[in-house]
Scaffold this motif. Structure first.
Motif, PDB file in Angstrom:
ATOM      1  N   PRO A 113       0.829  -1.206   0.000  1.00  0.00           N
ATOM      2  CA  PRO A 113       0.000   0.000   0.000  1.00  0.00           C
ATOM      3  C   PRO A 113       0.867   1.261   0.000  1.00  0.00           C
ATOM      4  O   PRO A 113       1.987   1.255   0.491  1.00  0.00           O
ATOM      5  N   HIS A 114       0.307   2.316  -0.557  1.00  0.00           N
ATOM      6  CA  HIS A 114       0.937   3.638  -0.514  1.00  0.00           C
ATOM      7  C   HIS A 114       0.307   4.406   0.643  1.00  0.00           C
ATOM      8  O   HIS A 114      -0.876   4.251   0.921  1.00  0.00           O
ATOM      9  N   ARG A 115       1.103   5.254   1.276  1.00  0.00           N
ATOM     10  CA  ARG A 115       0.618   6.052   2.408  1.00  0.00           C
ATOM     11  C   ARG A 115       1.088   7.495   2.238  1.00  0.00           C
ATOM     12  O   ARG A 115       2.232   7.732   1.874  1.00  0.00           O
ATOM     13  N   TRP A 116       0.180   8.428   2.542  1.00  0.00           N
ATOM     14  CA  TRP A 116       0.514   9.845   2.500  1.00  0.00           C
ATOM     15  C   TRP A 116      -0.085  10.512   3.732  1.00  0.00           C
ATOM     16  O   TRP A 116      -1.089  10.080   4.265  1.00  0.00           O
ATOM     17  N   ARG A 117       0.514  11.617   4.132  1.00  0.00           N
ATOM     18  CA  ARG A 117       0.052  12.406   5.273  1.00  0.00           C
ATOM     19  C   ARG A 117      -0.043  13.866   4.823  1.00  0.00           C
ATOM     20  O   ARG A 117       0.899  14.393   4.236  1.00  0.00           O
ATOM     21  N   PHE A 118      -1.196  14.487   5.074  1.00  0.00           N
ATOM     22  CA  PHE A 118      -1.433  15.872   4.657  1.00  0.00           C
ATOM     23  C   PHE A 118      -1.931  16.703   5.817  1.00  0.00           C
ATOM     24  O   PHE A 118      -2.679  16.220   6.665  1.00  0.00           O
ATOM     25  N   GLU A 119      -1.561  17.954   5.814  1.00  0.00           N
ATOM     26  CA  GLU A 119      -2.099  18.936   6.754  1.00  0.00           C
ATOM     27  C   GLU A 119      -3.252  19.658   6.059  1.00  0.00           C
ATOM     28  O   GLU A 119      -3.101  20.148   4.940  1.00  0.00           O
ATOM     29  N   SER A 120      -4.394  19.719   6.707  1.00  0.00           N
ATOM     30  CA  SER A 120      -5.542  20.413   6.140  1.00  0.00           C
ATOM     31  C   SER A 120      -5.305  21.911   6.166  1.00  0.00           C
ATOM     32  O   SER A 120      -4.842  22.468   7.173  1.00  0.00           O
ATOM     33  N   LEU A 121      -5.645  22.570   5.072  1.00  0.00           N
ATOM     34  CA  LEU A 121      -5.559  24.034   4.993  1.00  0.00           C
ATOM     35  C   LEU A 121      -6.941  24.663   5.039  1.00  0.00           C
ATOM     36  O   LEU A 121      -7.098  25.848   4.781  1.00  0.00           O
ATOM     37  N   GLY A 122      -7.957  23.840   5.356  1.00  0.00           N
ATOM     38  CA  GLY A 122      -9.319  24.340   5.496  1.00  0.00           C
ATOM     39  C   GLY A 122     -10.077  24.300   4.185  1.00  0.00           C
ATOM     40  O   GLY A 122      -9.528  24.017   3.128  1.00  0.00           O
ATOM     41  N   LEU A 123     -11.344  24.592   4.262  1.00  0.00           N
ATOM     42  CA  LEU A 123     -12.211  24.618   3.100  1.00  0.00           C
ATOM     43  C   LEU A 123     -12.011  25.919   2.335  1.00  0.00           C
ATOM     44  O   LEU A 123     -11.829  26.971   2.930  1.00  0.00           O
ATOM     45  N   THR A 124     -12.066  25.828   1.011  1.00  0.00           N
ATOM     46  CA  THR A 124     -11.945  27.041   0.208  1.00  0.00           C
ATOM     47  C   THR A 124     -13.122  27.180  -0.728  1.00  0.00           C
ATOM     48  O   THR A 124     -13.787  26.263  -1.053  1.00  0.00           O
TER      49      THR A 124
END
Length: 85
Positions: A74-85
């Motif tokens: 499996p591939h894994r990624w981690r993201f920080e949310s920048l909120g809804l736009t």
């Protein structure tokens, strides 16, 4: 801060439904704020979990499925949310 963890795997030939069922059955040691499961062409399964945490915090992740269910790790990624736009 909200962090999204993405986990994506591609099923072995003809095993897409089994991989999807396996991913849905996987519990985590604690509950995320949100968890969503997706299916895509070529028997791909994507699970996204959202957490109230820092980008580098230790968070529970889905394990690797049994080798027989997948055509690759499996591939894994981690993201920080920048909120809804």
């Amino acid at each position: 801060m909200t962090v999204a963890l993405m986990w994506e795997a591609r099923a072995a030939e003809g095993r897409g439904d089994e991989l999807l069922a396996w991913a849905r059955a996987q519990g985590l040691p604690r509950e995320p704020v949100r968890r969503e499961t997706f299916r895509a062409p070529q028997d791909r399964v994507l699970v996204v979990t959202w957490w109230d945490a820092g980008l580098h915090d230790t968070l529970p992740e889905l394990p690797a499925p049994p080798d027989a269910l997948t055509s690759r790790p499996p591939h894994r990624w981690r993201f920080e949310s920048l909120g809804l736009t």
